[in-house]
Design an enzyme around this catalytic site. Structure first.
Site, mmCIF file in Angstrom:
data_model
loop_
_atom_site.group_PDB
_atom_site.id
_atom_site.type_symbol
_atom_site.label_atom_id
_atom_site.label_comp_id
_atom_site.label_asym_id
_atom_site.label_seq_id
_atom_site.Cartn_x
_atom_site.Cartn_y
_atom_site.Cartn_z
ATOM 1 N N THR A 1 -31.659 25.496 12.185
ATOM 2 C CA THR A 1 -32.754 25.424 11.215
ATOM 3 C C THR A 1 -32.911 26.725 10.428
ATOM 4 O OG1 THR A 1 -34.312 26.197 12.880
ATOM 5 C CG2 THR A 1 -34.050 23.806 12.671
ATOM 6 N N GLY B 1 -14.536 32.310 5.030
ATOM 7 C CA GLY B 1 -15.669 33.235 4.934
ATOM 8 C C GLY B 1 -16.706 32.758 5.920
ATOM 9 N N HIS B 2 -16.799 33.430 7.049
ATOM 10 C CA HIS B 2 -17.715 33.003 8.112
ATOM 11 C C HIS B 2 -18.881 33.982 8.179
ATOM 12 C CE1 HIS B 2 -14.268 30.628 10.235
ATOM 13 N NE2 HIS B 2 -14.493 30.255 8.995
ATOM 14 N N ASP C 1 -17.285 25.667 5.367
ATOM 15 C CA ASP C 1 -18.600 26.278 5.157
ATOM 16 C C ASP C 1 -19.720 25.521 5.856
ATOM 17 O OD1 ASP C 1 -17.344 28.150 3.557
ATOM 18 O OD2 ASP C 1 -17.645 26.948 1.743
ATOM 19 N N GLY D 1 -20.962 26.225 8.691
ATOM 20 C CA GLY D 1 -21.779 27.122 9.523
ATOM 21 C C GLY D 1 -21.072 27.467 10.823
ATOM 22 N N GLN E 1 -11.958 26.679 7.667
ATOM 23 C CA GLN E 1 -12.000 25.533 6.745
ATOM 24 C C GLN E 1 -12.596 24.313 7.470
ATOM 25 O OE1 GLN E 1 -8.618 27.384 6.662
ATOM 26 N NE2 GLN E 1 -9.900 28.681 5.400
ATOM 27 N N THR F 1 -16.440 33.758 0.228
ATOM 28 C CA THR F 1 -15.211 34.474 -0.134
ATOM 29 C C THR F 1 -15.117 34.706 -1.635
ATOM 30 O OG1 THR F 1 -14.103 33.580 1.802
ATOM 31 C CG2 THR F 1 -12.667 34.378 0.043
HETATM 32 P P1 GDP Z 1 -18.553 28.802 7.769
HETATM 33 O O1 GDP Z 1 -17.472 29.088 6.796
HETATM 34 O O2 GDP Z 1 -18.448 27.448 8.367
HETATM 35 O O3 GDP Z 1 -18.698 29.865 8.825
HETATM 36 O O4 GDP Z 1 -19.912 28.804 6.929
HETATM 37 P P2 GDP Z 1 -20.349 29.883 5.818
HETATM 38 O O5 GDP Z 1 -20.748 31.121 6.505
HETATM 39 O O6 GDP Z 1 -19.310 29.989 4.763
HETATM 40 O O7 GDP Z 1 -21.560 29.133 5.140
HETATM 41 C C1 GDP Z 1 -22.698 28.790 5.850
HETATM 42 C C2 GDP Z 1 -23.899 29.511 5.215
HETATM 43 O O8 GDP Z 1 -25.104 28.945 5.683
HETATM 44 C C3 GDP Z 1 -23.968 30.979 5.578
HETATM 45 O O9 GDP Z 1 -24.548 31.687 4.512
HETATM 46 C C4 GDP Z 1 -24.899 30.985 6.796
HETATM 47 O O10 GDP Z 1 -25.583 32.225 6.955
HETATM 48 C C5 GDP Z 1 -25.855 29.899 6.410
HETATM 49 N N1 GDP Z 1 -26.443 29.134 7.524
HETATM 50 C C6 GDP Z 1 -25.864 28.792 8.708
HETATM 51 N N2 GDP Z 1 -26.689 27.978 9.405
HETATM 52 C C7 GDP Z 1 -27.786 27.808 8.642
HETATM 53 C C8 GDP Z 1 -28.982 27.031 8.797
HETATM 54 O O11 GDP Z 1 -29.190 26.325 9.766
HETATM 55 N N3 GDP Z 1 -29.888 27.089 7.784
HETATM 56 C C9 GDP Z 1 -29.694 27.839 6.665
HETATM 57 N N4 GDP Z 1 -30.626 27.821 5.724
HETATM 58 N N5 GDP Z 1 -28.575 28.577 6.482
HETATM 59 C C10 GDP Z 1 -27.633 28.541 7.456
HETATM 60 P P1 IMO Z 2 -14.369 28.448 5.691
HETATM 61 O O1 IMO Z 2 -13.551 28.849 6.892
HETATM 62 C C1 IMO Z 2 -14.588 26.070 2.042
HETATM 63 C C2 IMO Z 2 -10.849 25.449 -0.174
HETATM 64 C C3 IMO Z 2 -10.714 26.074 -1.541
HETATM 65 C C4 IMO Z 2 -9.834 25.041 -2.215
HETATM 66 C C5 IMO Z 2 -8.890 24.619 -1.102
HETATM 67 C C6 IMO Z 2 -7.552 25.319 -1.114
HETATM 68 O O2 IMO Z 2 -15.255 29.511 5.190
HETATM 69 O O3 IMO Z 2 -15.044 27.135 5.922
HETATM 70 P P2 IMO Z 2 -6.826 27.787 -0.426
HETATM 71 O O4 IMO Z 2 -7.224 29.121 -0.976
HETATM 72 O O5 IMO Z 2 -7.103 27.614 1.020
HETATM 73 O O6 IMO Z 2 -5.408 27.423 -0.767
HETATM 74 O O7 IMO Z 2 -7.750 26.726 -1.221
HETATM 75 O O8 IMO Z 2 -9.565 24.917 0.111
HETATM 76 N N1 IMO Z 2 -11.188 26.391 0.920
HETATM 77 C C7 IMO Z 2 -12.396 26.451 1.516
HETATM 78 N N2 IMO Z 2 -13.549 25.797 1.243
HETATM 79 N N3 IMO Z 2 -14.530 26.905 3.087
HETATM 80 C C8 IMO Z 2 -13.383 27.547 3.401
HETATM 81 O O9 IMO Z 2 -13.243 28.283 4.526
HETATM 82 C C9 IMO Z 2 -12.255 27.361 2.570
HETATM 83 N N4 IMO Z 2 -10.992 27.845 2.566
HETATM 84 C C10 IMO Z 2 -10.359 27.235 1.566
HETATM 85 O O10 IMO Z 2 -11.961 26.219 -2.168
HETATM 86 O O11 IMO Z 2 -10.599 23.916 -2.564
HETATM 87 MG MG MG Z 3 -17.234 29.743 4.821
#
Ligand code: GDP
Ligand code: IMO
Ligand code: MG
Length: 394
Positions: free
Chosen positions: A384, A40-41, A13, A15, A212, A288
């Site tokens: 940002t 979850g991207h 997560d 970004g 991840q 997710t």
């Molecule tokens: P990923 O799994 O690495 O793709 O990241 P996620 O999408 O799960 O989580 C990142 C969250 O931060 C998402 O809701 C993005 O829309 C948000 N995000 C990404 N970059 C920024 C940022 O620079 N600032 C803020 N406030 N939110 C951001």
């Molecule tokens: P993205 O790609 C953050 C975490 C789960 C749990 C551990 C094992 O969005 O960054 P699993 O279901 O994979 O067997 O769970 O890994 N986890 C994540 N945490 N971002 C993710 O993906 C994750 N995918 C799995 O919360 O701790």
């Molecule tokens: Mg994510």
């Protein structure tokens, strides 16, 4: 030509989705190589939010070709649901015929196991990731190519459910499911390795999208509180068939602080008003599962470790704006007797409207430069805000 790679250097997560989408505008191919719909991207374009789980984050760029590599585990219905959002993906999406399938029995088994572990649970996403990879490693998994023989597939699913002690749907319903998956997914099945080799041979630009993060890696993460795939850069080779020599630039994605969903060690976690504030200002709830993310300060020793493991060439520092209004920011610079030692930095009012490094308030510049110096890796991009436009290149 070599493929460039995006990898999370914390617990996911960070970004990654935003950066992949941003870079995809300059790439011909975007490739997922591990994980499944546990990812979850999030991508935000002009205020509209898209959450991607299995389809590579290049899909919002009409010119990019999206590839799901052999290292990914696919829940057919989740993938089909996601594909339905993007219209006709023929010639824009290719799925490795060797990618393993997540079956309903894997999902049920994952959830039942977590419940049975009680206080010792991992806190998985409940997507069946662990059981599907376990079947792959145990050489009893089912792959996308197995859908070519529907009768054999049907019997194998029923047998696997029985072995795992999970009740499967009645045979007629399951038969219809298998038929539907075959009809709707096999047109996308391909030899993904050949596609990528051919792309690189034609000097096409390929971007590999990690899911991840490094600290969730099955080998290099905080085992057993990890996911079940190779989330590090090396996983891109096994998950696609590209050799290490075909990997070019490695871009590490780091949040300006740390978060974690699920259980497991997190030394800089702030279970206090600071953590609550980071969660609120950063909107730190899982893409997710919707679970609140645990929040804490940036951890330099872990970042250094992750940069080395992945061979990170440059970093993208995300969500710097989340510190807006903080009077003081702390960073773990080292560990003494297994405890984090912190250094304090002054905060700032707001990063709103900053479009270049020079625009940043002085304390924000100090923070970025200090992290860069301590990690020993160039911070080439600062984010940002969630939108594509809220990005500063250095
Ligand atoms: P990923 O799994 O690495 O793709 O990241 P996620 O999408 O799960 O989580 C990142 C969250 O931060 C998402 O809701 C993005 O829309 C948000 N995000 C990404 N970059 C920024 C940022 O620079 N600032 C803020 N406030 N939110 C951001
Ligand atoms: P993205 O790609 C953050 C975490 C789960 C749990 C551990 C094992 O969005 O960054 P699993 O279901 O994979 O067997 O769970 O890994 N986890 C994540 N945490 N971002 C993710 O993906 C994750 N995918 C799995 O919360 O701790
Ligand atoms: Mg994510």
């Amino acid at each position: 030509m070599q493929a460039d790679l995006i990898v999370g250097i914390q617990w996911g997560d960070e970004g990654k989705g935003k950066i992949v989408d941003l870079l995809a505008q300059k790439y011909d191919y975007v490739v997922r190589y591990q994980g499944g719909h546990n990812a979850g991207h999030t991508i935000v374009i002009d205020g509209t939010k898209y959450a991607l789980h299995l389809i590579p984050s290049g899909v919002l760029n009409p010119k990019a070709i999206n590839v799901i590599g052999n290292g990914v585990v696919i829940a057919p219905d989740e993938l089909l649901k996601e594909m339905a959002q993007f219209g006709d993906l023929r010639d824009r999406l290719f799925i490795s015929e060797h990618a393993h399938l997540i079956l309903d029995c894997h999902i049920a088994f994952d959830r039942a196991k977590e419940t049975s572990l009680g206080g010792k649970a991992i806190g998985t996403t409940g997507c069946g990731i662990g059981p599907a990879y376990a079947d792959k490693i145990s050489r009893v998994g089912l792959r996308l190519c197995d859908l070519r023989n529907e009768a054999v597939m049907l019997e194998a699913i029923i047998a696997r459910g029985g072995q795992l002690g999970i009740a499967v749907q009645d045979k007629a319903t399951l038969k219809a499911c298998v038929s539907r998956w075959a009809d709707q997914l096999l047109p996308f099945a391909a030899n993904a390795t050949d596609i990528l080799w051919d792309a690189l041979d034609r000097n096409k630009k390929v971007l590999l999208e990690g899911a991840q993060g490094t600290l969730l890696d099955i080998d290099h993460g905080t085992y057993p509180f990890v996911t079940s795939s190779s989330t590090v850069a090396a996983g891109a080779c096994t998950g696609t068939g590209l050799s290490p020599k075909e990997i070019g630039k490695v871009i590490g994605i780091a949040k300006a602080y740390c978060t974690r969903v699920g259980f497991g060690p997190f030394a800089t976690e702030q279970i206090n008003t600071t953590g609550d504030r980071l969660r609120t200002q950063g909107d730190e709830f899982g893409t997710t599962t919707g679970r609140p993310r645990r929040c804490g300060w940036f951890d330099v020793p872990l970042a250094k470790h992750a940069c080395r493991i992945n061979g990170v060439d440059e970093l993208a520092l995300m969500k710097l704006d989340v510190f807006d209004g903080f009077h003081m920011i702390e960073v773990c610079t080292k560990y003494e007797n297994n405890r984090p030692v912190y250094k304090s930095f002054a905060g700032w009012k707001s990063l709103a409207g900053c479009r270049s490094f020079d625009d940043l308030p002085e304390p924000a510049k100090v923070y970025v430069l200090a992290l860069e110096e301590m990690i020993g890796t160039k911070i080439a991009l600062i984010s940002t805000g969630a939108d594509r436009n809220d990005t500063i290149y250095r």
